[in-house]
Design an enzyme around this catalytic site. Structure first.
Site, PDB file in Angstrom:
ATOM      1  N   GLY A 113     104.501  -2.270 -56.727  1.00 29.70           N
ATOM      2  CA  GLY A 113     104.207  -3.070 -57.906  1.00 29.70           C
ATOM      3  C   GLY A 113     103.032  -2.488 -58.666  1.00 29.70           C
ATOM      4  CB  CYS A 114     102.191  -2.417 -62.260  1.00 29.98           C
ATOM      5  SG  CYS A 114     102.485  -4.136 -62.720  1.00 29.98           S
ATOM      6  CG  HIS A 115      99.179  -6.649 -61.433  1.00 21.78           C
ATOM      7  ND1 HIS A 115      98.208  -6.615 -62.407  1.00 21.78           N
ATOM      8  CD2 HIS A 115     100.241  -7.306 -61.983  1.00 21.78           C
ATOM      9  CE1 HIS A 115      98.645  -7.239 -63.490  1.00 21.78           C
ATOM     10  NE2 HIS A 115      99.878  -7.650 -63.260  1.00 21.78           N
TER      11      HIS A 115
END
Length: 311
Positions: A113-115
């Site tokens: 995931g990005c975060h």
């Protein structure tokens, strides 16, 4: 030449992967006609005929797609949340110790995931070095461009009739059940997920993930933190920068359009700010997917990636 299929190529991440692969001479991209894009039989054939299949689908659809794959030679890179902490899947953050080798020898890769990518990049080396214990109770805030919300959010922000509330940054994930929390804890070896404050701003792409710490939380010093990052991240994709700011500011858009990630430490021995900056669509999504594909193919992992400010 390797055959690649993108299941879900109409979404933001799928489109970016497709654009990246369009100019590659070493890749043969399988593209279904629009009429067959959601046809199960056609998708099954394309998935099993591919050397590498990217899944750019919602979680339930990604799980269904994996069930269609019966060719043992097809490697799957899933960009959804569905398999990031699942048994039998390798987490696709290559900069973790030993992870490149695991990715290279796996047929099931879960794209991060990005975060989560920023949080894991910041916290995992400190837990590994013993500077933070697995029982650490942390917080994290993360600024992201609106492209991270996909086509719907992009349309909202770029509409002529958009809400004036979009003119200011908006915090979300208010219920503290954000979908990235399980991987954030698991990949760092933490017993407790962080208090997480994601914020979307009125800019297209870019991400700035910050973990604040009191010096008293560390079993070591601010210099030990810097040394851990320098050792963990020599580049080229993730790199520690000892002097990362813009005249006292840190812009969340500084690495927009790039596929690398910058790690920095600010503050003082009493209060520290650990920050990861990258593009939510780059190292936070499609760039990481291409990096993982390159590793699977035994190539230079930066092939086709935009690394550095001159790219």
């Amino acid at each position: 030449m390797k055959r690649v299929f993108i299941d879900g190529s109409a979404g933001t991440t799928g489109l970016r992967i497709r654009q990246r692969l369009a100019g590659r001479r070493d890749i043969e991209l399988t593209v279904l006609p629009e009429a067959l894009r959601k046809d199960t039989a056609a998708r099954r054939d394309a998935l099993n005929g591919a050397d590498i299949a990217f899944l750019c689908l919602p979680d339930a659809a990604a799980i269904e797609a994996v069930g269609l794959v019966d060719n043992p030679d097809t490697a799957v890179i899933d960009t959804s949340t569905a398999h990031r902490t699942a048994a039998g899947w390798v987490y696709g953050f290559a900069e973790l110790p030993g992870q490149r080798e695991r990715i290279a020898h796996s047929k099931r890769i879960a794209n991060p995931g990005c975060h989560a990518s920023g949080f894991i990049a910041l916290v995992a080396p400190l837990v590994r070095a013993g500077l933070l214990g697995p029982d650490a109770r942390l917080s994290c805030f993360s600024l992201t461009g609106y492209s991270g919300g996909g086509k719907g959010m992009i349309a909202d922000y770029e509409s002529d009739a958009r809400s004036p509330l979009l003119d200011a940054p908006r915090q979300y994930g208010l219920g503290q059940s954000h979908k990235h929390l399980p991987e954030m804890a698991a990949l760092c070896g933490l017993e407790h997920p962080p208090v997480f404050c994601p914020i979307v701003g009125d800019f297209y792409s870019g991400m700035e993930v910050t973990v604040p710490l009191f010096g008293a939380q560390l079993a070591g010093s601010i210099d030990d933190v810097r040394a851990a990052y320098a050792a963990a991240y020599p580049g080229p994709v993730v790199h520690y920068d000892a002097a990362a700011d813009e005249n006292g500011f840190l812009s969340a858009g500084a690495l927009s359009g790039r596929d690398d990630m910058q790690i920095s430490v600010s503050g003082n021995p009493e209060r520290l700010l650990l920050t990861a900056r990258f593009d939510n669509l780059g190292k936070g999504a499609s760039g990481a997917a291409i990096q993982n594909m390159n590793i699977l193919l035994g190539m230079d992992e930066t092939e086709g990636l935009a690394i550095g400010s001159d790219e």
